[in-house]
Design a protein around this motif. Structure first.
Motif, PDB file in Angstrom:
ATOM      1  N   VAL A   1      16.947 -25.950  42.945  1.00 25.51           N
ATOM      2  CA  VAL A   1      15.984 -26.586  42.999  1.00 25.51           C
ATOM      3  C   VAL A   1      16.215 -27.928  42.195  1.00 25.51           C
ATOM      4  O   VAL A   1      16.383 -27.864  40.826  1.00 25.51           O
ATOM      5  N   GLN A   2      16.188 -29.112  42.766  1.00 26.43           N
ATOM      6  CA  GLN A   2      16.410 -30.153  41.899  1.00 26.43           C
ATOM      7  C   GLN A   2      15.075 -31.104  42.429  1.00 26.43           C
ATOM      8  O   GLN A   2      15.160 -31.621  43.515  1.00 26.43           O
ATOM      9  N   SER A   3      14.250 -31.563  41.404  1.00 32.17           N
ATOM     10  CA  SER A   3      13.265 -32.463  41.763  1.00 32.17           C
ATOM     11  C   SER A   3      12.557 -32.026  43.069  1.00 32.17           C
ATOM     12  O   SER A   3      12.088 -30.898  43.372  1.00 32.17           O
ATOM     13  N   SER A   4      12.496 -33.185  43.873  1.00 33.33           N
ATOM     14  CA  SER A   4      12.049 -32.720  45.159  1.00 33.33           C
ATOM     15  C   SER A   4      12.811 -32.400  46.286  1.00 33.33           C
ATOM     16  O   SER A   4      12.441 -31.981  47.402  1.00 33.33           O
ATOM     17  N   VAL A   5      14.232 -32.128  45.921  1.00 35.73           N
ATOM     18  CA  VAL A   5      15.071 -31.521  46.890  1.00 35.73           C
ATOM     19  C   VAL A   5      15.594 -30.217  46.390  1.00 35.73           C
ATOM     20  O   VAL A   5      15.824 -29.835  45.176  1.00 35.73           O
ATOM     21  N   THR A   6      15.574 -29.171  47.352  1.00 37.99           N
ATOM     22  CA  THR A   6      15.906 -27.850  47.142  1.00 37.99           C
ATOM     23  C   THR A   6      17.240 -27.702  48.012  1.00 37.99           C
ATOM     24  O   THR A   6      17.365 -27.805  49.181  1.00 37.99           O
ATOM     25  N   PHE A   7      18.252 -27.021  47.446  1.00 37.95           N
ATOM     26  CA  PHE A   7      19.597 -26.715  48.215  1.00 37.95           C
ATOM     27  C   PHE A   7      19.602 -25.283  48.385  1.00 37.95           C
ATOM     28  O   PHE A   7      19.406 -24.390  47.430  1.00 37.95           O
ATOM     29  N   ILE A   8      19.631 -24.946  49.664  1.00 35.65           N
ATOM     30  CA  ILE A   8      19.502 -23.320  50.052  1.00 35.65           C
ATOM     31  C   ILE A   8      20.939 -23.203  50.566  1.00 35.65           C
ATOM     32  O   ILE A   8      21.317 -23.601  51.604  1.00 35.65           O
ATOM     33  N   GLU A   9      21.663 -22.058  50.130  1.00 40.09           N
ATOM     34  CA  GLU A   9      23.139 -21.682  50.627  1.00 40.09           C
ATOM     35  C   GLU A   9      22.555 -20.397  51.472  1.00 40.09           C
ATOM     36  O   GLU A   9      22.012 -19.449  51.045  1.00 40.09           O
ATOM     37  N   VAL A  10      22.936 -20.600  52.881  1.00 37.94           N
ATOM     38  CA  VAL A  10      22.563 -19.522  53.610  1.00 37.94           C
ATOM     39  C   VAL A  10      23.740 -19.044  54.332  1.00 37.94           C
ATOM     40  O   VAL A  10      24.618 -19.640  54.866  1.00 37.94           O
ATOM     41  N   ASN A  11      23.734 -17.556  54.454  1.00 34.88           N
ATOM     42  CA  ASN A  11      25.065 -16.993  54.965  1.00 34.88           C
ATOM     43  C   ASN A  11      24.509 -15.842  56.107  1.00 34.88           C
ATOM     44  O   ASN A  11      23.517 -15.135  55.859  1.00 34.88           O
ATOM     45  N   ASP A  12      25.124 -15.674  57.312  1.00 37.49           N
ATOM     46  CA  ASP A  12      24.742 -14.975  58.322  1.00 37.49           C
ATOM     47  C   ASP A  12      26.015 -13.741  58.453  1.00 37.49           C
ATOM     48  O   ASP A  12      25.719 -13.096  59.615  1.00 37.49           O
ATOM     49  N   GLY A  13      27.047 -13.836  57.513  1.00 36.69           N
ATOM     50  CA  GLY A  13      27.935 -12.999  57.621  1.00 36.69           C
ATOM     51  C   GLY A  13      29.096 -13.177  59.069  1.00 36.69           C
ATOM     52  O   GLY A  13      30.023 -12.518  58.777  1.00 36.69           O
ATOM     53  N   SER A  14      28.704 -14.314  59.582  1.00 41.43           N
ATOM     54  CA  SER A  14      29.837 -14.570  60.669  1.00 41.43           C
ATOM     55  C   SER A  14      31.036 -15.267  60.072  1.00 41.43           C
ATOM     56  O   SER A  14      32.067 -15.208  60.628  1.00 41.43           O
ATOM     57  N   CYS A  15      30.851 -15.568  58.973  1.00 43.91           N
ATOM     58  CA  CYS A  15      32.050 -16.288  58.150  1.00 43.91           C
ATOM     59  C   CYS A  15      31.812 -16.481  56.645  1.00 43.91           C
ATOM     60  O   CYS A  15      30.739 -16.080  56.166  1.00 43.91           O
TER      61      CYS A  15
ATOM     62  N   ASP B   1      14.316 -31.363  51.647  1.00 40.60           N
ATOM     63  CA  ASP B   1      13.660 -32.482  51.152  1.00 40.60           C
ATOM     64  C   ASP B   1      12.102 -32.576  51.386  1.00 40.60           C
ATOM     65  O   ASP B   1      11.533 -32.756  52.324  1.00 40.60           O
ATOM     66  N   LEU B   2      11.245 -31.963  50.113  1.00 42.85           N
ATOM     67  CA  LEU B   2       9.959 -31.798  50.383  1.00 42.85           C
ATOM     68  C   LEU B   2       9.235 -32.953  50.790  1.00 42.85           C
ATOM     69  O   LEU B   2       8.108 -32.815  51.417  1.00 42.85           O
ATOM     70  N   GLU B   3       9.753 -34.142  50.541  1.00 49.27           N
ATOM     71  CA  GLU B   3       8.957 -35.393  50.677  1.00 49.27           C
ATOM     72  C   GLU B   3       9.568 -35.995  52.394  1.00 49.27           C
ATOM     73  O   GLU B   3       8.906 -37.220  52.396  1.00 49.27           O
ATOM     74  N   ALA B   4      10.260 -35.447  52.847  1.00 47.83           N
ATOM     75  CA  ALA B   4      11.034 -36.124  54.136  1.00 47.83           C
ATOM     76  C   ALA B   4       9.994 -36.026  55.150  1.00 47.83           C
ATOM     77  O   ALA B   4       8.836 -35.156  55.180  1.00 47.83           O
ATOM     78  N   GLU B   5       9.898 -36.732  55.954  1.00 39.88           N
ATOM     79  CA  GLU B   5       8.909 -37.078  56.900  1.00 39.88           C
ATOM     80  C   GLU B   5       9.069 -35.785  57.881  1.00 39.88           C
ATOM     81  O   GLU B   5      10.336 -35.424  58.329  1.00 39.88           O
TER      82      GLU B   5
END
Lengths: 453, 453
Positions: free
Chosen positions: B9-23, B32-36
């Motif tokens: 979590v960085q101020s208004s931006v959150t980075f989420i690393e997602v993995n589905d096991g395919s690689c 970006d919580l402020e993005a339109e």
């Protein structure tokens, strides 16, 4: 190089039918003893069942049965065949051949079954691999309690290895001071069994790798001496993550159509053989399966259909009963004219604890895929991914929640909708070859009273 | 759709690393919580281990670690992760992960092992299928006496199913009037065991269909608590008809090179991971195996080499001894600089009864394929196809010829020179991934004292 199937001696010409198992057809080898350049051989060794090495020229056949034949230049007897060879030309019964399971792959029928079985296995891997599934080997031995009180084989080292087992006294088995079997001295430190299904284990990998499948042996210690049961059989169990019952049905349909098409395209000669000698019309039946849309209906609709049927069934039924083979065959064969049928949303009381409860509170998201002649070929379901529902169901069925700790963990940490099905591979072999007895669909069948070879 | 690996979590931006096991790679999802147009979500549910469904646009990444990232439009928490989730960001030991075998495929290492294991299995099928071999399922349960006095698991129904086993009295086991275990009441009517090898069964199909292979589980009830032994492991056993030891060595070489090449080409990202984190240089090592000619030498020459070696071995040796791991590794790693080595023609007294006797009367047509780091990867032989030699050998070893009736039949009826080898699949997984402990090369390892999950 191959084995002599038959031998026909005509004055100076001898016809030898040789087969190496790579296909159904024999190579007709024509041995003209008077031909120039022909290398003499002790022909007495070339008898039915013998192995030979033949050199010659492939020529257009003068006979009508084959396009080409081999004009023999040289022939070497590799291994002679004792006159007691039990598979002579005249037809032998399948019952007899089961007692010769080590030689029966040398017959047309069992050679063809072995090749089609192989094609179905490879098509299975190809289908799942091409669709991004990961093959997972689920464990064969399990000391996990959560397989339930099924009819399982116990796996133990409390009884010594093969040479000594026959003469082992019961007193030699370690016991506790209360006279119970002392499992702490067994190999795994507690009772262990042969698996009845790899599904629960597959779910752990599906909820990490998304789509997986197992393909391995499973076991039932059921005392069923029928043409449809084996104590040891191979099972295919795909498990799909982020998937519901519709995805599951679509996968089962696509899978079945793929493997059937693969066999029709790659085993033409063997399929013609089955079509002529084992089950007339099997090619048409399989072509229908490969091409037609499968019918879908709910269990409730199926029951209504059956109650309205003019046909008299041996087992009467009402909503809540499990369907018997006669009902399943009536639906696929008579109502829907040979089309595969998927029945979904079964009453929860006749289905397993892990199936996802539907909103009606009475049914679960289960499905059975029925095919003509065989009946149920696969059964599957969406799994209950909601922790509370699953725990309630375990309580209802008086199953020990503690044993399911790891299975429940999958619902505690990032649970996802997921679904899968199981398919008995030997049933599929029966379905694709028309072979009536499941004991003839596997190389070395294990049934009550017999684990020979 | 996938599971959250990490969250930043960085101020208004959150980075989420997602993995589905395919690689191996995660998809970096940038929220970006402020993005339109951004659709609000209860972000408290998006924690490590949770499953989510994300919708967004793939854009060029502004970070250096990945080429693209997902600009999130909508995010749905599918399944939350309890704070007790045991696989948090900080590194956890492999020992600990073995106790969480149901969750460990969600880690980088075990995800990569699962994918490479899958690739090796599929490459195995592809190699044999493309070369005309037929897959044969050898039986798992066997009451056949000819597997010898190995360390076998007994399979029985004399002890009741899982729920009751724990509290079963020894007295409940049926006995004869002499106090012996009454096997006539067991499921198969006699003692039955888990197979230690499918080879003898595979030979029956090879002498009918020419070239076959098995790929299935095998078992050893050996009380070995090492990093190289499993009680349950998968084995690949090809059997070639009309083939001698040279054909066998050629097949083993071609097979190994094929599967190694397959993994290098199809699992690039996972192999880079192993190269960086598990075994430095593994990609070079495997590339060598895929490209170099394998060295061949006789056992007798190998002994000479070892006797001349300057290195001091823990186990001294002389002609007639079996080679130890230290000797095998010295030969491949130090003498031949990392090249796989095939040693052939071993003394008959240290090899199995079915191996073909060489003309010198002292050695048999056996071969072991040694690879750097792992040592023996496969062992094989030409089989004794001569009835008299085989019977003499059984007599010499005081084995009961009667039990081998069907195996001997293969030499009575059209016997052919044939050969094969066996390869422990988990050893291959270790070899291809660099994973040190064999318990980490199979999803659910079975070892003394443990058959959990």
């Amino acid at each position: 190089m191959g084995w002599v199937r038959t031998l026909r001696v005509q004055s100076s010409v001898t016809f030898i039918e040789v087969n190496d198992g790579s296909c159904l057809s024999n190579m007709q080898c024509v041995m003209d003893l008077e031909a120039e350049g022909y290398d003499q051989v002790e022909t007495g060794l070339v008898t039915t069942g013998a192995s030979i090495w033949v050199q010659g020229t492939v020529v257009k056949s003068q006979g009508s049965k084959q396009k080409v034949e081999l004009k023999v230049i040289k022939i070497v007897a590799v291994g002679k065949s004792d006159p007691s060879y039990p598979i002579q030309k005249k037809r032998v019964s399948r019952e007899f051949l089961r007692t010769k399971a080590h030689l029966r792959p040398r017959t047309n029928t069992f050679g063809a079954v072995a090749r089609v079985r192989n094609a179905l296995a490879y098509a299975t891997h190809k289908f799942f691999q091409e669709n991004g599934f990961v093959w997972v080997s689920s464990p064969i031995i399990t000391a996990s309690d959560c397989e339930g009180a099924g009819e399982q084989f116990c796996v133990t080292t409390l009884i010594p290895g093969s040479q000594e087992a026959a003469n082992s006294p019961v007193d030699g088995i370690p016991k506790t001071k209360d006279g119970l079997i002392d499992w702490s001295q067994d190999f795994f430190g507690k009772p262990a069994f042969l698996t009845v299904s790899g599904q629960l284990n597959a779910e752990t990998y599906a909820t990490a790798l998304s789509d997986v499948y197992t393909f391995g042996p499973t076991f039932r210690a059921e005392n069923s001496n029928t043409s449809r049961h084996l104590a040891e059989f191979w099972m295919i169990e795909p498990e799909l993550a982020f998937a519901d019952l519709n995805d599951d049905m679509a996968c089962a349909t696509a899978y079945l159509q793929y493997v059937v098409r693969h066999v029709l395209e790659n085993c033409k000669e063997d399929m013609e053989f089955f079509n002529t000698w084992i089950e007339k019309g099997i090619i048409d039946r399989l072509s229908d399966v490969a091409e037609k849309d499968f019918v879908q209906l709910t269990y409730t609709d199926a029951i209504e259909l059956l109650l309205k049927a003019k046909k008299k069934f041996e087992f009467p039924l009402e909503w809540g009963c499990d369907l018997q083979s006669e009902h399943e065959r009536y639906i696929t064969e008579e109502v829907f004219g040979g089309c595969p049928v998927i029945i979904r949303d079964y009453p929860k009381d006749i289905k397993a604890f892990y199936m996802r409860q539907n909103d009606d509170g009475k049914t679960v998201a289960a499905m059975d895929l029925l095919v003509p002649r065989v009946g149920e070929l696969t059964g599957g379901s969406q799994r209950e991914e909601r922790l509370e529902y699953l725990e309630d169901r375990l309580d209802e069925l008086k199953l020990n929640k503690q044993s399911f700790w790891w299975y429940l963990d999958l619902r505690r940490y990032g649970s996802v909708p997921h679904a899968g099905f199981g398919l008995g591979f030997e049933r599929l072999v029966q379905f694709a070859t028309g072979i009536e007895n499941i004991r003839d669909a596997i190389p070395f069948p294990r049934v009550p009273g017999s684990a020979e070879f």
